[in-house]
Scaffold this active site. Structure first.
Site, mmCIF file in Angstrom:
data_model
loop_
_atom_site.group_PDB
_atom_site.id
_atom_site.type_symbol
_atom_site.label_atom_id
_atom_site.label_comp_id
_atom_site.label_asym_id
_atom_site.label_seq_id
_atom_site.Cartn_x
_atom_site.Cartn_y
_atom_site.Cartn_z
ATOM 1 C CE LYS A 282 -24.922 9.600 11.628
ATOM 2 N NZ LYS A 282 -23.965 8.780 12.365
ATOM 3 N NE ARG A 356 -19.626 11.441 21.846
ATOM 4 C CZ ARG A 356 -18.785 10.471 21.508
ATOM 5 N NH1 ARG A 356 -17.558 10.492 21.947
ATOM 6 N NH2 ARG A 356 -19.195 9.477 20.747
#
Ligand code: BES
Ligand code: ZN
Ligand code: ZN
Length: 501
Positions: A282, A356
């Site tokens: 990120k 996920r």
């Protein structure tokens, strides 16, 4: 802070400040000053007229009594119109509780009183009034200051609620619930250096220990996870030195012959204690807040801490996959193919879409438990924040009844949610050439929906509901008086309302 209830007249007890709620419609001010004697009564009336005090929601009027009665200050607080929806009114009582605490702090009050007249009970029963006030009081008292130099400030010693109604039961419940919320906030506010997967385990163990044997706990470590094919959690955690864990909390009602209405559900919380993005790193400004990526897990723990007290008749499993998502020479690489616990393979094209993957394992495990429903809470997508803003959680699911029940519960809790569509036609964007699924969409559009569609692949036919709490897990600009800046504990109270319905 001591919390007491008194049936006495508000000025008959020694306090430094009294908070008096006032309705906006029908001039309610006369009623609010009923207990005052002249000349104070006259003076209060004159002041209210002078500043044209309308008692609009959250507007206040400070009235100093110049030692004519024990409290030196009477704070009138507007609570808006009487004829509002019950859930809105409940939330206003929570806010009233929080405003009382705040005012006590800013006036450095040691003993405060909160005057709850009978007219408040026209809308809600005593249990609900007590619960709402106390939720506001304790959630509004919260501060995360353990890492700050302690400055000795006079603290509120006692808060007396003046009422003749039986609110004690509601108070007891509200206190436990807000303690659960504050526990979740503590876990999330703690920097990632002190809140590692093993610290999540310790927090869960503590909850089980304090449960009078109502909650059992099982914890699986890296070796066990590999043995039991938790391929998602193993992959996400493989770049970090810290051991990953899968935490399984199990609450079972004491009465084994539970009524047939009882259900068996699994609540799953994303527990990434720090999300750097992994090798799909990120940018710095997006990484800053990523200690919050275990907020879903924290809310599950906060919720579980209330169960031994609330004693629902449902059987409830709490499932938390927890690890760090870090880049290193052992980290999972974009393009790697992994195998989730249920045997399905995933092409991991972006290591930052890690939530996920660990949830997929947890869902596979939940379906093995044969639960009637799965609810998950996860700080899953930045797109959800872009779509709904900071105050609203996205809600998606495959079962209308469950959706309606949780949306209703959230409304009761005063937590904002908005349903998004689980658009089946978007499933094509998750097709991989080399595996069963890819972990990010072929298009970077509708990320929240795509993430949910990905998750749906792992619940089978089980009714399932997903709360994307990436926005409301953290508060920058407080929505309500009882939301401090920082971690919110969002979701814990919705779960409580859901199992209480
Ligand atoms: N933990 C983040 C999502 C997030 C963003 C939480 C902002 C809280 C605030 C999640 O793991 C993530 O990085 N999601 C990616 C998914 C994308 C790569 C498909 C995102 O939202 O950018
Ligand atoms: Zn991520
Ligand atoms: Zn994440």
């Amino acid at each position: 802070m001591k919390l007491t209830i008194s049936p006495q007249k508000p000025d008959a007890v020694q306090t430094d400040m009294l908070v008096v709620p006032v309705f906006e419609d029908t001039p309610d001010f006369e009623r609010a000053i009923e207990w005052l004697r002249d000349p104070l009564k006259k003076e209060a009336r004159k002041l209210a007229e002078h500043i044209a005090f309308k008692a609009r929601h959250k507007k206040t009027l400070s009235f100093f009594t110049h030692h004519k009665i024990p409290p030196y200050l009477v704070l009138f607080v507007g609570i808006g119109k009487k004829e509002v929806e019950e859930t809105l009114f409940t939330n206003r009582l929570r806010e009233l509780g929080a405003i009382t605490i705040r005012a006590s702090r800013s006036y450095r009050v040691e003993r405060a009183g909160l005057v709850i007249a009978d007219s408040i009970f026209a809308k809600l029963n005593p249990d609900a009034v007590g619960k709402a006030l106390v939720e506001g009081i304790y959630m509004g008292s919260y501060a995360f200051s353990k890492h700050k130099k302690q400055i000795k400030k006079p603290e509120l010693q006692e808060l007396i609620i003046f009422t003749k109604q039986p609110i004690q039961k509601g108070i007891n419940i509200g206190k436990r619930i807000s303690e659960g919320v504050n526990l979740a906030r503590d876990l999330v506010n703690e920097p990632a250096q002190f809140m590692k997967p093993k610290d999540m385990v310790a927090a869960a163990q503590k909850i089980a220990q304090n449960s009078s044997k109502l909650i059992a706990i099982t914890v699986m470590d890296r070796e066990e996870l590999k043995r039991q094919n938790f391929g998602g959690l193993a992959a996400v955690s493989q770049g970090a030195r810290e051991e990953p864990y899968f935490i399984h909390l199990h609450y079972k009602p004491k009465d084994a012959a539970a009524p047939s209405a009882a259900r068996k559900i699994a609540i799953v919380g994303k527990g990434i204690t720090f999300d750097s993005g992994g090798l799909s790193l990120k940018p710095a400004e997006f990484m800053m807040d990523m200690k919050i990526d275990m907020a879903g897990a924290a809310s599950v723990l906060g919720f579980f801490s209330t169960l031994p007290f609330l004693k629902p008749i449902w059987e409830i499993h709490g499932l938390i996959p927890t690890c760090e998502n870090l880049p290193s020479d052992t980290a999972i690489k974009p393009g790697d193919i992994i195998k989730i616990k249920n045997g399905r393979t995933v092409e991991v094209l972006n290591t930052d879409a890690e939530g996920r993957l660990v949830l997929a394992d947890a869902f596979s495990y939940a379906t093995e438990l044969k639960v009637d429903a799965i609810i998950d809470l996860a700080t899953l997508t930045g797109a959800c924040v872009a779509a709904l803003g900071k105050d609203i959680a996205g809600i998606l699911g495959n079962d209308r009844e469950l959706l309606e029940a949780v949306i209703d519960a959230a409304k009761k809790a005063g937590e904002k949610v908005w349903q998004m569509p689980l658009e089946e036609s978007y499933k094509k964007y998750l097709k991989s050439d080399v595996a069963d699924l890819r972990n990010i969409g072929k298009v970077r559009q509708g990320d929240t929906i795509l993430a949910a569609l990905f998750l749906k692949e792992f619940v089978g036919k089980t009714p399932w509901l997903h709360l994307d709490i990436a926005g409301p897990a953290w508060t920058d600009k407080p929505l309500y008086a009882y939301n401090p800046r920082g971690a919110s504990g969002f979701g814990a109270r919705t779960l409580v309302e859901y199992i209480s319905s």
